[in-house]
Design an enzyme around this catalytic site. Structure first.
Site, PDB file in Angstrom:
ATOM      1  N   SER A  74       0.793  -1.237   0.000  1.00  0.00           N
ATOM      2  CA  SER A  74       0.000   0.000   0.000  1.00  0.00           C
ATOM      3  C   SER A  74       0.818   1.277   0.000  1.00  0.00           C
ATOM      4  O   SER A  74       0.256   2.370  -0.160  1.00  0.00           O
ATOM      5  CB  SER A  74      -0.951   0.012   1.196  1.00  0.00           C
ATOM      6  OG  SER A  74      -2.043  -0.846   0.982  1.00  0.00           O
ATOM      7  N   LYS A  77       0.297   3.852  -2.724  1.00  0.00           N
ATOM      8  CA  LYS A  77      -0.715   4.910  -2.683  1.00  0.00           C
ATOM      9  C   LYS A  77      -0.100   6.289  -2.491  1.00  0.00           C
ATOM     10  O   LYS A  77      -0.759   7.307  -2.736  1.00  0.00           O
ATOM     11  CB  LYS A  77      -1.729   4.620  -1.577  1.00  0.00           C
ATOM     12  CG  LYS A  77      -2.558   3.358  -1.797  1.00  0.00           C
ATOM     13  CD  LYS A  77      -3.640   3.220  -0.743  1.00  0.00           C
ATOM     14  CE  LYS A  77      -4.458   1.951  -0.927  1.00  0.00           C
ATOM     15  NZ  LYS A  77      -3.836   0.759  -0.359  1.00  0.00           N
ATOM     16  N   SER A 134      -6.025   3.812   4.075  1.00  0.00           N
ATOM     17  CA  SER A 134      -5.338   3.006   3.059  1.00  0.00           C
ATOM     18  C   SER A 134      -6.352   2.238   2.217  1.00  0.00           C
ATOM     19  O   SER A 134      -6.148   1.073   1.883  1.00  0.00           O
ATOM     20  CB  SER A 134      -4.334   2.034   3.699  1.00  0.00           C
ATOM     21  OG  SER A 134      -3.452   1.519   2.729  1.00  0.00           O
ATOM     22  N   LYS A 249       3.145   6.488   5.429  1.00  0.00           N
ATOM     23  CA  LYS A 249       2.286   5.477   4.811  1.00  0.00           C
ATOM     24  C   LYS A 249       2.818   4.075   5.101  1.00  0.00           C
ATOM     25  O   LYS A 249       4.014   3.820   5.024  1.00  0.00           O
ATOM     26  CB  LYS A 249       2.228   5.697   3.289  1.00  0.00           C
ATOM     27  CG  LYS A 249       1.189   4.834   2.594  1.00  0.00           C
ATOM     28  CD  LYS A 249      -0.214   5.316   2.907  1.00  0.00           C
ATOM     29  CE  LYS A 249      -1.271   4.293   2.476  1.00  0.00           C
ATOM     30  NZ  LYS A 249      -1.301   3.094   3.341  1.00  0.00           N
TER      31      LYS A 249
END
Length: 301
Positions: A74, A77, A134, A249
């Site tokens: 993820s 992203k 997320s 993140k």
């Protein structure tokens, strides 16, 4: 505008869009207690690759396997949100633009906001969901709105990566989910290039705000729900909380293991750390624990 009023306004956007429901939405990318993928713990120290940099001076305080190309899960992203927020800054996209959720976006697995096909959500709501929760459905909706499809958006991601000098980076989609049909066809980057991407994303105030947001609450007198950030470093309720952490993140998949692109600030100095392929979900040997230790050591220097 005060921080509290800004947060209230953003929450109201989420509520009006129908994102926040009576049931709390838990981030699903936390994964199992231990990761065992083939790219996990290649150092024998509980992780595969790591780096700590000072984005302002470009000084590298620590690196190990920093140029090894690995699945990012993820953390992909970050590029999705970077492209969107850059378009906003250039006047090519508005945060209040309504985005209609496609059938494809509504069927994304993993962490999500359970958006339904045909539902319309503001772009800012989708950015909040992608950064904080997320959410894979939100990331796909952003990509489809900007480029028409995941595939076309991936081309934009790769073009932007080249512009940033990220030569070891390859994107296939805006979310970073595993690809059961072709396990090798997943978003990949090195720790060094993730640090560069994270630092670029944090140049934008809205992204900095979302990166350090632990939860985004909603109260209507009867129910309480909200987006939940899987980054333990920014969540006071988690055992791996780091008080001066500012983002950025997380990522987890079986191929990638536990990963984080983290940031922290102390004494006017800002650092970005990346840990990839960690084995543990919690504690000192988690991606969070390792990133916190490495940044604290760098601050001490």
């Amino acid at each position: 505008m005060s921080r509290g009023r800004r947060r209230t306004r953003i929450t109201a956007v989420l509520v009006a869009a129908g994102v926040l429901t009576a049931t709390p939405l838990r981030a699903q990318e936390d994964g199992p207690a231990n990761a065992k993928g083939k790219s996990v713990d290649k150092t024998g120290k509980g992780y595969t690759a790591a780096i700590v940099i000072d984005p302002a001076t470009k000084k590298v305080y620590f690196e190990e396997n920093a140029d090894m190309v690995l699945a990012v899960a993820s953390m992909a992203k970050m590029m999705t949100c970077l492209i969107a927020v850059e378009r906003v800054s250039h006047g090519l996209l508005k945060l209040d633009k309504p985005v209609t959720i496609s059938a494809r976006a509504s069927q994304m697995g993993g962490s999500q906001i359970y958006a339904k096909a045909g539902q319309t959500l503001p772009m800012q709501t989708l950015l909040a969901a992608a950064m904080i929760q997320s959410a894979n459905d939100a990331a796909t909706a952003i990509a489809e709105d900007i480029a028409g499809s995941d595939e076309a958006f991936a081309e934009m991601m790769n073009t932007r990566a080249k512009q940033l000098g990220l030569t070891r980076t390859t994107f296939y989609d805006p979310h970073g989910l595993p690809n059961p049909k072709d396990p090798e066809r997943v978003d990949k980057m090195s720790a060094r290039e993730l640090a560069t991407l994270g630092a670029e994303l944090m140049k934008y105030p809205l992204m900095r705000q979302y990166a350090k947001t632990a939860t985004m609450p909603f109260e209507n007198g009867t129910f309480t729900a909200g987006l939940t950030n899987p980054n333990h470093l920014v969540n006071p309720a988690k055992r791996d909380y780091m008080p001066n952490a500012t983002g950025i993140k997380t990522g987890y998949s079986a191929p990638a293991g536990f990963c984080v692109t983290a940031s922290a600030e102390k004494g006017g100095r800002q650092l970005v750390a990346v840990v990839m392929g960690a084995t543990k979900r919690y504690g000192p040997l988690s991606s969070f624990g390792i990133a916190a230790r490495l940044m604290n050591e760098a601050f001490a220097k």
